[in-house]
Scaffold this active site. Structure first.
Site, PDB file in Angstrom:
ATOM      1  N   LYS A  94      -5.046  -7.802   2.517  1.00  0.00           N
ATOM      2  CA  LYS A  94      -5.025  -6.566   1.712  1.00  0.00           C
ATOM      3  C   LYS A  94      -4.903  -5.359   2.644  1.00  0.00           C
ATOM      4  O   LYS A  94      -5.510  -5.329   3.707  1.00  0.00           O
ATOM      5  CB  LYS A  94      -6.309  -6.483   0.884  1.00  0.00           C
ATOM      6  CG  LYS A  94      -6.334  -5.350  -0.135  1.00  0.00           C
ATOM      7  CD  LYS A  94      -7.582  -5.438  -1.018  1.00  0.00           C
ATOM      8  CE  LYS A  94      -7.636  -4.342  -2.060  1.00  0.00           C
ATOM      9  NZ  LYS A  94      -8.835  -4.445  -2.926  1.00  0.00           N
ATOM     10  N   SER A 127     -12.449  -6.639  -7.991  1.00  0.00           N
ATOM     11  CA  SER A 127     -11.084  -6.598  -7.468  1.00  0.00           C
ATOM     12  C   SER A 127     -10.561  -7.873  -6.831  1.00  0.00           C
ATOM     13  O   SER A 127      -9.380  -7.947  -6.485  1.00  0.00           O
ATOM     14  CB  SER A 127     -10.944  -5.467  -6.454  1.00  0.00           C
ATOM     15  OG  SER A 127     -10.736  -4.265  -7.139  1.00  0.00           O
ATOM     16  N   SER A 151      -8.157  -4.505  -7.929  1.00  0.00           N
ATOM     17  CA  SER A 151      -7.203  -3.760  -7.132  1.00  0.00           C
ATOM     18  C   SER A 151      -6.433  -4.612  -6.125  1.00  0.00           C
ATOM     19  O   SER A 151      -5.395  -4.192  -5.632  1.00  0.00           O
ATOM     20  CB  SER A 151      -7.929  -2.643  -6.368  1.00  0.00           C
ATOM     21  OG  SER A 151      -8.847  -3.207  -5.437  1.00  0.00           O
TER      22      SER A 151
END
Ligand code: GLN
Length: 470
Positions: free
Chosen positions: A71, A170, A146
């Site tokens: 990420k 997330s 997210s």
């Protein structure tokens, strides 16, 4: 769907790490040329990956030569860390996060940085400065957020596993939307050093994978004490992957009374019923428990998380960090850099956070929220006196359409109703795929465990995963 075993097999059949890596980039490039690219990566770290692949001495140890996606809020030396924000769009990291160091030491190969909601604020991966991520299962839908790019890259079969971060759901919610495994470990078991902070008391790094075993393997690799993170647990768990394969006969599983909410998609409710049946077949004991303060979880999260965010994001001002917009006066540099650099959702959180921390409102909002947070934790502590794990839906719905919730932040916030409490209480929680709804969209179910009982929820998840295959 790619697993660690699949990659190991390639090596046994004589493929080299460089060949494996090159093939992965070909697949990603091909997707980029397609009419609706997933947009899972913000950038690819091809040079680093090929260097890593080329210098690998062996491919026998568990993670050696295994490709991974990261990420884009986790720092890797020499690579950009943008947090999917304009303000960090040209920021290059100068050190490795603790988890990256661990992965490099284990011989994992870093393929690239994945797309996400800006600064990890969101549930759909639509607020990225680099455009939305599409769900590989249905490209008209969001992959969740997210950590949407990390979920999509695993679900699409680009990589066998990836890292995300979970502040309120997330990792688990995108895992549910994309039909894969997503695991948020106990707070403090994985160092946050090198993770760009959103809400420091809630943030936790964790794995996405196509199997519980791969998620466990990745967790074992990145966990451990780190003096650079003051909230890192001193005596990390003695986590054994083989233990997750033990049967769950006699395990006490709790169903949360307050989680039977309006708006829960009926097909998800029936998946929970089916899972209960399967658990009973495996000898687990089912019982109802109560978490009476559940209704306050979302409201207090949206006080505490923005409060911490407003403080954490103060450093992005065009002077200390972040793309600078030139102006004559210092104050104008700040105003212009932040005004242009942050997107709408990030600005909304900073404003809420600054408001609840301001004098006169601090006691009414921030302090009250902290007190209720303790009550939420106490609810769990009481429940875990009666049961070993909790079974809940991961999300009230399956993946929604792109654009469906962007104009209504409250609707977006509500999609975290089942995931947020575990962050408030620091508990480990995992989402695993449990089948599909009538539209063919994946349904995720969540298992929440007591503090440091990560092994127990992974064991339950593993047993269920095997049972679902029947
Ligand atoms: N969706 C939640 C939020 O917008 C949680 C995000 C996260 O876990 N990073 O804050």
């Amino acid at each position: 769907m790619l697993t660690v075993k699949d990659i190991k097999l390639k090596y046994q059949n004589g493929e080299t790490p460089v060949q494996v890596v090159e093939k992965i980039y070909e697949t990603i490039e091909k997707d980029n040329q397609s009419p609706a690219p997933l947009n899972a990566f913000i950038h690819l770290s091809k040079e680093l990956a090929l260097k890593q692949a080329d210098s690998l001495k062996e491919t026998d140890s568990p993670l050696a030569g295994i490709p991974i996606a990261i990420k884009d809020n986790i720092n890797i030396t020499g690579e950009r860390t943008t947090c999917a924000s304009r303000i960090l769009s040209n920021y290059e990291a100068v050190f490795d996060a603790f988890v990256i160091q661990k992965l490099k030491d284990a011989g994992a190969i870093i393929i690239g940085k994945t797309n996400m909601d800006e600064f990890a604020m969101g549930s759909s991966s639509e607020t990225s400065f680099f455009g939305p991520v599409l769900n590989p299962v249905d490209r008209e839908r969001v992959p969740g957020g997210s950590s949407g790019g990390s979920a999509a890259s695993v679900s699409a079969g680009f990589v066998p596993f990836s890292l995300g971060s979970d502040t309120g759901g997330s990792i688990r919610q995108p895992a549910a939307f994309c039909g894969i495994v997503g695991f948020k470990p106990t707070y403090g078991t994985v160092s946050r050093f090198g993770l760009v902070a959103f809400a420091s008391s809630l943030d936790q790094i964790g794995p996405f994978a196509n199997s519980v075993e791969d998620a466990a393997l990745l967790f074992k690799t990145i966990a451990g004490h780190d003096p650079m993170d003051s909230t890192s647990i001193l005596n990390p768990l003695d986590f054994q992957i083989e233990n997750i394969k033990k049967p769950i006969k006699g395990l006490r599983v709790g169903l949360v009374k307050e989680y039977r909410v309006d708006g829960l998609q009926p097909e998800i409710a029936s998946k929970i019923d089916e899972t209960v049946k399967r658990l009973k077949e495996m000898g687990a004991l089912i019982q109802e428990v109560s978490l009476p303060n559940t209704q306050y979880a979302i409201p207090i999260y949206y006080i505490i998380a923005p409060a911490e965010a407003s403080s954490n994001l103060a450093r992005f001002d065009g002077i200390r960090y972040g793309k600078r917009e030139e102006a004559e006066k210092l104050i104008d540099i700040y105003l212009k850099s932040r005004g242009k650099g942050f997107g709408q959702e990030v600005k909304r959180r900073i404003m809420i956070g600054t408001y609840v921390l301001s004098s006169g409102y601090y006691d009414a909002y921030y302090l009250s929220a902290q007190k209720v947070r303790t009550l939420v934790s106490q609810d769990f502590a009481s429940a875990f006196k009666e049961v070993d794990v909790l079974l809940t839906p991961t999300s009230p719905t399956t993946a929604f359409k792109i654009g469906e919730k962007t104009s209504d932040p409250l609707q977006m916030y509500l999609s975290d109703i089942f995931t947020i409490s575990a962050n408030l209480a620091g508990l480990p929680a995992v989402s695993i795929p449990a089948g599909k709804d009538s539209k063919g969209l994946p349904i995720g179910i969540q298992l929440i465990g007591n503090l440091l009982e990560d092994e127990k929820i992974l064991q339950t998840a593993y047993n269920l995963e095997q049972h679902f295959k029947k």
